[in-house]
Scaffold this active site. Structure first.
Site, PDB file in Angstrom:
ATOM      1  N   CYS A 130      42.613 -23.279  18.621  1.00 34.09           N
ATOM      2  CA  CYS A 130      41.343 -24.259  17.620  1.00 34.09           C
ATOM      3  C   CYS A 130      41.759 -25.619  17.660  1.00 34.09           C
ATOM      4  O   CYS A 130      41.036 -26.318  18.210  1.00 34.09           O
ATOM      5  CB  CYS A 130      41.452 -23.512  16.537  1.00 34.09           C
ATOM      6  SG  CYS A 130      40.656 -22.043  16.444  1.00 34.09           S
ATOM      7  N   ILE A 131      43.047 -26.036  17.148  1.00 36.38           N
ATOM      8  CA  ILE A 131      43.281 -27.471  16.766  1.00 36.38           C
ATOM      9  C   ILE A 131      43.132 -28.409  17.752  1.00 36.38           C
ATOM     10  O   ILE A 131      42.661 -29.399  17.953  1.00 36.38           O
ATOM     11  CB  ILE A 131      44.389 -27.700  15.959  1.00 36.38           C
ATOM     12  CG1 ILE A 131      44.273 -26.834  14.607  1.00 36.38           C
ATOM     13  CG2 ILE A 131      44.667 -29.000  15.575  1.00 36.38           C
ATOM     14  CD1 ILE A 131      45.471 -26.707  13.495  1.00 36.38           C
TER      15      ILE A 131
END
Length: 441
Positions: A284-285
């Protein structure tokens, strides 16, 4: 005219393994396309709520594992799969999609080697659904993407079937919020965000998720729901970049960054503590903010803060490698030929996921400097860096004793202080500072 369709039929609740034969004869109600880290938790939650659920995936391995009750990802436990054995199975054959009431797309949305969004897995999934789409179905996109995707390319592909979104079939976006390794928040108690193409689409999607989770928040449209997911991870990306860069400044000024963070965290308002590390990893990040950076650039509004945060976090493994070299040299050891042991090559503690782990760029830097790099991870059997396998350490105590330097990349729970006391030198960029054995922030 808004889509008007019956709500998904309710089932009898979670079934036992003994009910498998009887329950698997029911018509499939919910299809989950993509049964990986995000899709399988949704499939389990839907089955637990009583929906006859089937996962669809290109991977024979994932399908086989689900069908024998063995979770192929660590976002679902064996006990959870056992609990829905009579209501959940998986297949590689998409023909069943036309019989489903709800179809959720949970396929990966990665970036290419240049950091550009790669929507092909999502578009391929949409094309598969298009071939089997029938009136009255609700299609939900859970894959992370930039605002406008659901109403744009996904809708366009689905409407090639001749059916019209919002009239003949429902369309909504609801971002996955799976957090591997989080024992406090799971699918059932993490609020779900939903944005439908029409009010009726939103209502139907909210009704579905309302039976799986404790709270559903409805946005104005799919665009806001798509943007919310990226904002959540950009928030983390930016704050991690802030504390990572702050850690570098503290090191230069001889300030204990961990004591500083602990002090700041005593403020009961206006401050959320983030902690520095060897880098930022996961699915995600390091990825999601790039989707909004791409879309914002197309719109002529550069997302400068996210771009800078990405650069800071990408630079952390290089900085940690330079710290490792300095620490070795201060103790009279040349980095060329030094035996360096990496502890934990996953992207976060106590999980088996290595996607975008900072261990890879860190190992690249150390190998490039001529070090002999090995690794230990209780969750990872083999680990390769750009096609070059790292030597696995099976006997941790012996490996710690043999290494010239141990770098703690992830704080798996097995790495207790008394165990690390056997090391010659330790560099810990992601843990509280102490002077013992060279352990440093």
């Amino acid at each position: 005219m808004d889509l008007i369709a019956a709500a998904p039929p309710e089932g009898p609740g979670a079934a036992t393994a003994g009910d498998r034969k009887r329950d698997l004869t029911r018509t499939v109600d919910v299809a989950v396309v993509g049964i990986g880290y995000a899709g399988l938790p949704l499939a389990v939650a839907a089955a637990k709520a009583g929906h006859r659920t089937r996962g669809l995936d290109l991977s024979d391995f994932l399908v086989a594992q689900v069908n024998i009750g063995r979770p192929p990802v660590d976002t679902v436990t064996g006990a959870e799969l056992d609990g829905v054995a009579g209501l959940l199975d998986a297949t590689t054959d998409p023909a069943f999609l036309r019989d489903c009431s709800i179809i959720a797309l949970c396929v990966p949305t990665p970036v290419d080697p240049h950091g550009m969004p790669d929507l092909e897995p999502l578009l391929a999934a949409a094309r598969t659904v298009r071939h089997h789409l029938v009136p009255g179905q609700l299609v939900i996109v859970e894959s992370t993407t930039y605002p406008g995707t659901t109403e744009g390319v996904v809708r366009d592909i689905l409407e090639e079937s001749g059916l019209v979104a919002g009239r003949d079939f429902g369309l909504a976006f609801s971002p996955e919020r799976v957090d591997p390794g989080n024992t406090r928040y799971g699918f059932h108690n993490t609020p779900k965000v939903v944005g439908g193409l029409t009010a009726a689409c939103s209502a139907r999607a909210a009704e579905f998720y309302g039976k799986l989770t404790e709270r559903v928040h409805v946005t104005r449209s799919p665009r806001e729901a798509e943007a919310a997911k990226i904002l959540e991870n950009t928030y983390r990306q930016v704050n991690l970049a802030l504390v990572n860069e702050f850690a570098q400044i503290c090191h230069r000024l001889d300030v204990d960054v961990w004591d500083t963070i602990e002090a700041a965290a005593t403020k009961p308002f206006g401050f959320t503590p983030f902690r520095p590390g060897a880098g930022v990893g996961g699915h995600c990040i390091p990825v999601d903010p790039l989707y909004l950076v791409h879309r914002a650039t197309q719109a002529g509004v550069p997302f400068r803060m996210a771009e800078q945060a990405q650069r800071v976090n990408d630079s952390m493994p290089v900085w940690v490698a330079s710290r490792a070299r300095d620490l070795l040299e201060r103790h009279g050891i040349a980095v060329r030929g030094a035996r360096i042991l990496l502890l934990g090559v996953t992207y976060k503690p106590d999980i088996a996921d290595t996607r975008h782990s900072p261990a890879e760029p860190l190992a690249v830097e150390l190998l490039g400097a001529g070090a002999e790099v090995s690794f230990h991870d209780p969750y990872v059997e083999t680990y390769a860096v750009r096609g070059r396998p790292l030597t696995p350490v099976r006997d941790l105590r012996a490996g710690l004793a043999a290494a010239d330097l141990t770098v703690i990349v992830q704080h798996h729970s097995v790495y207790q202080p008394e165990l690390l006391a056997q090391t010659r030198l330790v560099l810990d960029p992601s843990g509280p500072a102490t002077t013992k054995n060279g352990l440093q922030p």
